[in-house]
Write an enzyme that holds these catalytic residues in place. Structure first.
Site, PDB file in Angstrom:
ATOM      1  N   GLU A  47      43.698  40.969  43.218  1.00 52.66           N
ATOM      2  CA  GLU A  47      44.698  41.303  42.184  1.00 52.66           C
ATOM      3  C   GLU A  47      44.265  42.609  41.500  1.00 52.66           C
ATOM      4  OE1 GLU A  47      44.261  38.705  38.765  1.00 52.66           O
ATOM      5  OE2 GLU A  47      46.260  39.169  38.012  1.00 52.66           O
ATOM      6  N   ASN A 107      52.878  42.673  37.562  1.00 57.94           N
ATOM      7  CA  ASN A 107      51.581  42.491  38.229  1.00 57.94           C
ATOM      8  C   ASN A 107      51.941  42.115  39.658  1.00 57.94           C
ATOM      9  OD1 ASN A 107      49.081  41.670  39.150  1.00 57.94           O
ATOM     10  ND2 ASN A 107      48.537  40.584  37.262  1.00 57.94           N
ATOM     11  N   LYS A 124      53.910  38.702  40.031  1.00 58.33           N
ATOM     12  CA  LYS A 124      53.263  37.521  39.422  1.00 58.33           C
ATOM     13  C   LYS A 124      54.197  36.814  38.435  1.00 58.33           C
ATOM     14  CE  LYS A 124      48.901  36.346  37.076  1.00 58.33           C
ATOM     15  NZ  LYS A 124      47.625  36.969  36.588  1.00 58.33           N
ATOM     16  N   GLU A 143      48.022  39.921  29.393  1.00 53.37           N
ATOM     17  CA  GLU A 143      48.997  40.049  30.487  1.00 53.37           C
ATOM     18  C   GLU A 143      50.425  39.902  29.987  1.00 53.37           C
ATOM     19  OE1 GLU A 143      46.368  37.785  33.794  1.00 53.37           O
ATOM     20  OE2 GLU A 143      48.165  38.778  34.534  1.00 53.37           O
ATOM     21  N   CYS A 169      46.468  35.023  41.184  1.00 52.97           N
ATOM     22  CA  CYS A 169      45.569  34.526  40.147  1.00 52.97           C
ATOM     23  C   CYS A 169      46.034  33.258  39.430  1.00 52.97           C
ATOM     24  CB  CYS A 169      45.267  35.648  39.158  1.00 52.97           C
ATOM     25  SG  CYS A 169      43.733  35.342  38.314  1.00 52.97           S
ATOM     26  N   ASN A 194      41.510  37.914  39.290  1.00 55.32           N
ATOM     27  CA  ASN A 194      40.487  38.475  38.404  1.00 55.32           C
ATOM     28  C   ASN A 194      40.302  37.408  37.333  1.00 55.32           C
ATOM     29  OD1 ASN A 194      41.097  42.071  38.073  1.00 55.32           O
ATOM     30  ND2 ASN A 194      41.461  40.799  39.822  1.00 55.32           N
TER      31      ASN A 194
END
Ligand code: ING
Length: 311
Positions: A47, A107, A124, A143, A169, A194
């Site tokens: 990621e 993302n 994401k 995020e 993730c 991550n």
């Protein structure tokens, strides 16, 4: 009958805030050479593979954070990756921060075929963390500040002789992620991550439990949908903030067949037989025969919890 894809999980060690995209791509190219040397057909990177995990840094002005985003793909920094992959006839998957021409921030992860064509894109869906500065936290996880929830769902693509999907993730913690792809026949899921080694809100939770939750989620997703899962970390201490490694290749029985042992740049290579997914899909997880969707309504009609009436 077997359909072998030799997969390289290309774990990246830390990327410091000061590191250039060019320096990171040089590391990714070195991992690609190692993968090629070990006979890989397909290489999977983490990621946000091109930069440090920047959602740990607060930018009052969100536009400042656009520095961390890619406005086109491929671009000057990543073109060498595409060119080398084409040269080696390698398929490729990696994650990056995507800024679309009409100003949306995601993302994102892409699937690139052996000819260097971007075959698939995933954005994401499950964004962890928070949108505003949280002084209670040992470190930020913004995020929800910098990305919008993905708008592409959980697609799968016919790729390298099989059916491939992607997630990123935090998505691994939500069983819906794998099940939606399972309902499309997915045979291999790539997952970059991550993940901080410590919990910003629960200092006593050490990395052991966090690695346990990571493996539990990935192994369950693989087993319950009879699919391969390739989970690849960005690891190590980024400007003093530790991320754990534990990159994994998990087979359709949910067994870990390969795992990294460092928090540095490290390659895992495994011959994955996509036909190994067949038995589970045709027996215990033959969804057509066994699922009872008349009882599953809450999963898409409710967001949060509805408690039973008080006794
Ligand atoms: N990182 C973490 C992850 O889901 C996290 C955030 C860690 C959430 C531990 C909950 C518990 O692995 C990303 N980038 O999603």
């Amino acid at each position: 009958m077997s359909r072998i894809v030799t997969v390289a999980a290309a774990q990246l060690g830390p990327i410091q805030k000061a590191d250039s995209r060019q320096a990171v791509v040089a590391r990714m190219l070195d991992l690609m050479e190692q993968a090629q040397g070990k006979g890989a057909d397909f290489i999977v990177y983490p990621e946000l593979a091109l930069t440090t995990f920047f959602p740990r840094w607060y930018h009052e002005d969100r536009a400042e954070a656009d520095f961390w985003f890619e406005k086109e793909m491929p671009n000057a920094a990543t073109r060498p990756l595409f060119e080398r992959a084409i040269q080696h006839g390698l398929g490729m998957s990696f994650g990056y921060a995507e800024l679309t021409p009409d100003g949306h921030h995601f993302n994102t992860s892409i699937l690139v075929d052996r000819k260097g064509t971007i075959t698939g894109k995933y954005r994401k869906v499950h964004l962890p963390g928070h949108a505003e500065y949280d002084k209670e936290r040992a470190f930020q996880h913004l995020e929800k500040r910098y990305f919008e929830p993905g708008d592409l769902g959980f697609p799968v693509w016919r790729f390298m002789g099989g059916i491939f999907g992607m997630c990123i993730c935090n998505d691994r913690r939500w069983p819906e992620t794998f099940r939606i792809m399972g309902l499309q026949g997915v045979e291999m899921v790539t997952l970059g991550f991550n993940t901080p080694s410590v919990n910003a809100q629960k200092a006593v939770e050490g990395s052991h439990r966090r690695v346990f939750h990571h493996k539990l989620s990935v192994q369950a997703g693989a087993y319950q949908n009879s699919t391969w899962v390739v989970a690849v970390a960005k690891a190590g201490a980024e400007d003093g903030h530790p991320l754990f490694g534990a990159s994994l290749i998990v087979n359709p029985d949910g067994e870990v067949v390969a795992e990294t042992t460092t928090e540095s740049d490290e390659i895992l290579v495994h011959r994955c037989d996509l036909d190994a997914t067949r038995f589970g899909k045709e027996t215990i997880f033959d969804f057509e025969r066994h699922r009872r969707i008349e009882h599953y309504g809450r999963i898409t009609s409710q967001v949060g919890v509805t408690l039973p009436p008080e006794a």
